[in-house]
Write an enzyme that holds these catalytic residues in place. Structure first.
Site, PDB file in Angstrom:
ATOM      1  N   GLY A 164      28.742  44.888  37.014  1.00 55.02           N
ATOM      2  CA  GLY A 164      28.814  43.732  36.122  1.00 55.02           C
ATOM      3  C   GLY A 164      29.290  42.521  36.904  1.00 55.02           C
ATOM      4  O   GLY A 164      29.078  42.427  38.116  1.00 55.02           O
ATOM      5  N   ILE A 166      32.332  41.594  37.806  1.00 52.47           N
ATOM      6  CA  ILE A 166      33.297  41.919  38.867  1.00 52.47           C
ATOM      7  C   ILE A 166      32.675  42.861  39.895  1.00 52.47           C
ATOM      8  O   ILE A 166      32.855  42.681  41.103  1.00 52.47           O
ATOM      9  CB  ILE A 166      34.586  42.501  38.246  1.00 52.47           C
ATOM     10  CG1 ILE A 166      35.274  41.428  37.388  1.00 52.47           C
ATOM     11  CG2 ILE A 166      35.534  43.015  39.328  1.00 52.47           C
ATOM     12  CD1 ILE A 166      36.430  41.916  36.544  1.00 52.47           C
ATOM     13  N   ARG A 187      24.158  51.242  32.903  1.00 55.91           N
ATOM     14  CA  ARG A 187      23.249  51.634  31.832  1.00 55.91           C
ATOM     15  C   ARG A 187      21.793  51.258  32.134  1.00 55.91           C
ATOM     16  O   ARG A 187      20.886  51.856  31.616  1.00 55.91           O
ATOM     17  CB  ARG A 187      23.725  51.061  30.501  1.00 55.91           C
ATOM     18  CG  ARG A 187      24.977  51.806  30.021  1.00 55.91           C
ATOM     19  CD  ARG A 187      25.553  51.215  28.785  1.00 55.91           C
ATOM     20  NE  ARG A 187      26.124  49.905  29.032  1.00 55.91           N
ATOM     21  CZ  ARG A 187      26.911  49.277  28.171  1.00 55.91           C
ATOM     22  NH1 ARG A 187      27.195  49.839  27.023  1.00 55.91           N
ATOM     23  NH2 ARG A 187      27.413  48.092  28.461  1.00 55.91           N
ATOM     24  N   GLN A 188      21.630  50.227  32.949  1.00 56.29           N
ATOM     25  CA  GLN A 188      20.269  49.878  33.389  1.00 56.29           C
ATOM     26  C   GLN A 188      20.333  49.128  34.720  1.00 56.29           C
ATOM     27  O   GLN A 188      21.376  48.568  35.055  1.00 56.29           O
ATOM     28  CB  GLN A 188      19.542  49.018  32.334  1.00 56.29           C
ATOM     29  CG  GLN A 188      20.105  47.625  32.106  1.00 56.29           C
ATOM     30  CD  GLN A 188      21.083  47.583  30.944  1.00 56.29           C
ATOM     31  OE1 GLN A 188      20.849  48.200  29.918  1.00 56.29           O
ATOM     32  NE2 GLN A 188      22.190  46.870  31.116  1.00 56.29           N
ATOM     33  N   PRO A 189      19.183  49.121  35.481  1.00 55.46           N
ATOM     34  CA  PRO A 189      19.170  48.390  36.754  1.00 55.46           C
ATOM     35  C   PRO A 189      19.403  46.899  36.515  1.00 55.46           C
ATOM     36  O   PRO A 189      19.070  46.383  35.456  1.00 55.46           O
ATOM     37  CB  PRO A 189      17.761  48.617  37.293  1.00 55.46           C
ATOM     38  CG  PRO A 189      17.137  49.657  36.441  1.00 55.46           C
ATOM     39  CD  PRO A 189      17.882  49.754  35.171  1.00 55.46           C
ATOM     40  N   HIS A 294      48.531  46.774  38.073  1.00 61.32           N
ATOM     41  CA  HIS A 294      47.532  46.017  37.297  1.00 61.32           C
ATOM     42  C   HIS A 294      47.618  44.502  37.601  1.00 61.32           C
ATOM     43  O   HIS A 294      47.918  43.701  36.711  1.00 61.32           O
ATOM     44  CB  HIS A 294      47.710  46.271  35.791  1.00 61.32           C
ATOM     45  CG  HIS A 294      46.466  45.979  34.991  1.00 61.32           C
ATOM     46  ND1 HIS A 294      46.160  46.651  33.825  1.00 61.32           N
ATOM     47  CD2 HIS A 294      45.459  45.086  35.179  1.00 61.32           C
ATOM     48  CE1 HIS A 294      45.023  46.178  33.335  1.00 61.32           C
ATOM     49  NE2 HIS A 294      44.578  45.217  34.136  1.00 61.32           N
ATOM     50  N   SER A 297      43.906  40.214  38.368  1.00 59.85           N
ATOM     51  CA  SER A 297      43.663  38.784  38.109  1.00 59.85           C
ATOM     52  C   SER A 297      44.887  37.915  38.395  1.00 59.85           C
ATOM     53  O   SER A 297      44.901  36.727  38.066  1.00 59.85           O
ATOM     54  CB  SER A 297      43.228  38.592  36.646  1.00 59.85           C
ATOM     55  OG  SER A 297      44.279  38.968  35.767  1.00 59.85           O
TER      56      SER A 297
HETATM   57  P1  NDP Z   1      31.105  43.224  32.697  1.00 64.60           P
HETATM   58  O1  NDP Z   1      30.841  43.449  31.250  1.00 64.60           O
HETATM   59  O2  NDP Z   1      30.416  42.131  33.407  1.00 64.60           O
HETATM   60  O3  NDP Z   1      30.832  44.568  33.498  1.00 64.60           O
HETATM   61  C1  NDP Z   1      31.059  45.821  32.968  1.00 64.60           C
HETATM   62  C2  NDP Z   1      30.113  46.775  33.618  1.00 64.60           C
HETATM   63  O4  NDP Z   1      30.408  48.080  33.116  1.00 64.60           O
HETATM   64  C3  NDP Z   1      28.650  46.485  33.299  1.00 64.60           C
HETATM   65  O5  NDP Z   1      27.937  46.341  34.497  1.00 64.60           O
HETATM   66  C4  NDP Z   1      28.190  47.737  32.579  1.00 64.60           C
HETATM   67  O6  NDP Z   1      26.924  48.140  32.952  1.00 64.60           O
HETATM   68  C5  NDP Z   1      29.190  48.763  33.078  1.00 64.60           C
HETATM   69  N1  NDP Z   1      29.163  49.935  32.234  1.00 64.60           N
HETATM   70  C6  NDP Z   1      29.310  50.023  30.894  1.00 64.60           C
HETATM   71  N2  NDP Z   1      29.157  51.283  30.498  1.00 64.60           N
HETATM   72  C7  NDP Z   1      28.905  52.005  31.619  1.00 64.60           C
HETATM   73  C8  NDP Z   1      28.655  53.366  31.870  1.00 64.60           C
HETATM   74  N3  NDP Z   1      28.605  54.256  30.864  1.00 64.60           N
HETATM   75  N4  NDP Z   1      28.453  53.772  33.144  1.00 64.60           N
HETATM   76  C9  NDP Z   1      28.496  52.879  34.161  1.00 64.60           C
HETATM   77  N5  NDP Z   1      28.723  51.572  33.974  1.00 64.60           N
HETATM   78  C10 NDP Z   1      28.923  51.147  32.718  1.00 64.60           C
HETATM   79  O7  NDP Z   1      32.680  43.065  32.797  1.00 64.60           O
HETATM   80  P2  NDP Z   1      33.558  42.502  34.021  1.00 64.60           P
HETATM   81  O8  NDP Z   1      32.886  42.855  35.294  1.00 64.60           O
HETATM   82  O9  NDP Z   1      33.917  41.104  33.768  1.00 64.60           O
HETATM   83  O10 NDP Z   1      34.878  43.401  33.846  1.00 64.60           O
HETATM   84  C11 NDP Z   1      34.801  44.800  33.967  1.00 64.60           C
HETATM   85  C12 NDP Z   1      36.102  45.461  33.605  1.00 64.60           C
HETATM   86  O11 NDP Z   1      37.065  45.238  34.622  1.00 64.60           O
HETATM   87  C13 NDP Z   1      36.792  44.936  32.342  1.00 64.60           C
HETATM   88  O12 NDP Z   1      36.238  45.524  31.181  1.00 64.60           O
HETATM   89  C14 NDP Z   1      38.233  45.344  32.567  1.00 64.60           C
HETATM   90  O13 NDP Z   1      38.446  46.627  32.033  1.00 64.60           O
HETATM   91  C15 NDP Z   1      38.362  45.416  34.075  1.00 64.60           C
HETATM   92  N6  NDP Z   1      39.221  44.363  34.631  1.00 64.60           N
HETATM   93  C16 NDP Z   1      40.350  44.729  35.323  1.00 64.60           C
HETATM   94  C17 NDP Z   1      41.147  43.786  35.905  1.00 64.60           C
HETATM   95  C18 NDP Z   1      42.359  44.175  36.658  1.00 64.60           C
HETATM   96  O14 NDP Z   1      43.319  43.408  36.665  1.00 64.60           O
HETATM   97  N7  NDP Z   1      42.382  45.324  37.316  1.00 64.60           N
HETATM   98  C19 NDP Z   1      40.842  42.349  35.801  1.00 64.60           C
HETATM   99  C20 NDP Z   1      39.647  42.070  35.034  1.00 64.60           C
HETATM  100  C21 NDP Z   1      38.872  43.059  34.489  1.00 64.60           C
HETATM  101  P3  NDP Z   1      25.629  47.702  32.128  1.00 64.60           P
HETATM  102  O15 NDP Z   1      25.542  46.237  32.311  1.00 64.60           O
HETATM  103  O16 NDP Z   1      24.534  48.460  32.763  1.00 64.60           O
HETATM  104  O17 NDP Z   1      25.893  48.085  30.720  1.00 64.60           O
HETATM  105  C1  DGY Z   2      41.469  41.962  32.074  1.00 64.90           C
HETATM  106  O1  DGY Z   2      41.335  40.734  31.930  1.00 64.90           O
HETATM  107  O2  DGY Z   2      40.843  42.790  31.391  1.00 64.90           O
HETATM  108  C2  DGY Z   2      42.396  42.440  33.145  1.00 64.90           C
HETATM  109  O3  DGY Z   2      42.666  43.771  33.065  1.00 64.90           O
HETATM  110  C3  DGY Z   2      43.600  41.610  33.331  1.00 64.90           C
HETATM  111  O4  DGY Z   2      43.228  40.345  33.742  1.00 64.90           O
END
Ligand code: NDP
Ligand code: DGY
Length: 329
Positions: A164, A166, A187-189, A294, A297
């Site tokens: 996604g 990140i 879930r998809q390319p 954690h 960000s």
């Molecule tokens: P996005 O929605 O852009 O990305 C999420 C990704 O998860 C998508 O590419 C999606 O794929 C994928 N996904 C969903 N279901 C599945 C599955 N069953 N198998 C494999 N992949 C799957 O969100 P962000 O990239 O902005 O953020 C991602 C996550 O990172 C947040 O939800 C949060 O939990 C975490 N996060 C953690 C932080 C930290 O401080 N450690 C900071 C910010 C975020 P598809 O598009 O194919 O559905």
């Molecule tokens: C989020 O935004 O989901 C992170 O986990 C913290 O920034």
């Protein structure tokens, strides 16, 4: 007259947030702010009491917003704005049923989180905490050919689970380290994977072929417990596991088993279950496990912008206008 109406809107804020967002809420002059004025989470009983009658709720990822909280808030509640991009702490079905709008913070934290993921990956695979510790405790006797050797990125295969916002930002940053193959699953390319020469593969292939497995998907019923005993048993013995998504994607007992038995080489986690991880947790006794609190960000500027966006989402929800970042329910 209009402004008197707005004055009556109650907003409950579950924590002290960076001043950038707080200033926007105050300046808007349309709401009565009720803030849990602490750096610690609001106790559940206080949350249930404080949210009563609120039109707007500004919350954090550590607040579980479920039917009980929504019922306690009552029918006034129009908008929930979370200071996070992850929304697994929100009972989306219940929120949708009640016609409440949700704001969140995508994009603005992508760079900071991807950067931290790369830092955690390098820290973990190059065994930096062990090295630092040896310098301090006198374990560094001389330069030894095989001492503290580890696995590097050059020529490696990296597998990203969830390409996604990140995930892609992580891939972009890792490629210049000489990564040979970039696998991803989801879930998809994704067309945008071309930019990093990403190969869309089944999860099984990714787990078996990667030298580094990086988890950056969202937490959903499908991804909960995804990284379990079977998953780790397919990984190479020399591989490194990194998770900066949510702790619940990983079965931590199974991860402990994989790390302590030598099934995998090392793991770096920015997220755990629970948070904070108790200081006597078995994972913390392992040299090949790096755990961060954690902080994906956590740069000053990112948290400031997140706070602004959270406030602007909330204000838009209160006034019935377009939100800068509204979650599609
Ligand atoms: P996005 O929605 O852009 O990305 C999420 C990704 O998860 C998508 O590419 C999606 O794929 C994928 N996904 C969903 N279901 C599945 C599955 N069953 N198998 C494999 N992949 C799957 O969100 P962000 O990239 O902005 O953020 C991602 C996550 O990172 C947040 O939800 C949060 O939990 C975490 N996060 C953690 C932080 C930290 O401080 N450690 C900071 C910010 C975020 P598809 O598009 O194919 O559905
Ligand atoms: C989020 O935004 O989901 C992170 O986990 C913290 O920034």
């Amino acid at each position: 007259c209009v402004s008197q109406y707005w004055q009556m809107l109650k907003v409950y804020v579950t924590r002290r947030i960076p001043q950038e967002g707080m200033k926007l809420l105050q300046k808007a002059g349309i709401c009565n702010l009720s803030v849990w004025d602490s750096d610690e989470p609001v106790p559940r009983a206080e949350l249930l009491k404080g949210v009563a009658g609120a039109h707007g709720l500004l919350c954090l990822l550590s607040d579980k917003i479920d039917a009980e909280v929504l019922d306690a808030a009552g029918p006034n509640l129009k908008v929930i704005s979370t200071l996070s991009v992850g929304f697994d702490h929100l009972a989306i079905d219940e929120i949708k049923k009640r016609g409440i709008r949700v704001g969140y913070t995508p994009d603005v934290l992508t760079d900071a989180t991807a950067e931290l993921t790369v830092a955690l990956l390098l820290t973990t695979c190059r065994r930096l905490p062990e090295g630092v510790e040896e310098v301090k405790n006198g374990g560094w006797s001389t330069w030894k050919p095989l001492w503290l050797c580890s696995y590097g990125l050059s020529g490696s295969t990296v597998g990203v689970i969830g390409l996604g916002r990140i995930g892609l930002a992580i891939a972009r940053r890792l490629k210049p380290f000489g990564v040979k193959r970039l696998l991803y699953t989801g879930r998809q390319p994704k067309p945008q994977a071309q930019e990093v020469d990403g190969e869309y593969v089944p999860l099984d292939t990714l787990v078996r072929e990667s030298d580094f497995v990086v988890v950056s998907c969202s937490l959903t019923p499908d991804t909960q417990g995804l990284c379990d005993k079977t998953f780790f048993s397919k990984m190479k013995k020399t591989s490194v596991f990194i998770n900066t998504s949510r702790g619940a994607v990983v079965n931590q007992e199974d991860l402990f088993g994989a790390l302590s038995s030598g099934q995998i080489a090392a793991a770096g986690l920015d997220v755990t279950t629970p948070e904070p991880l108790p200081t006597d947790h078995p994972l913390l006794s392992l040299k090949n496990c790096v755990v961060l609190p954690h902080i994906g960000s956590a740069t000053y500027s990112t948290r400031g912008v997140m706070s602004e966006l959270t406030a602007n989402n909330l204000l838009a929800g209160l006034t019935g206008s377009e939100m800068p970042s509204e979650l599609k329910l």
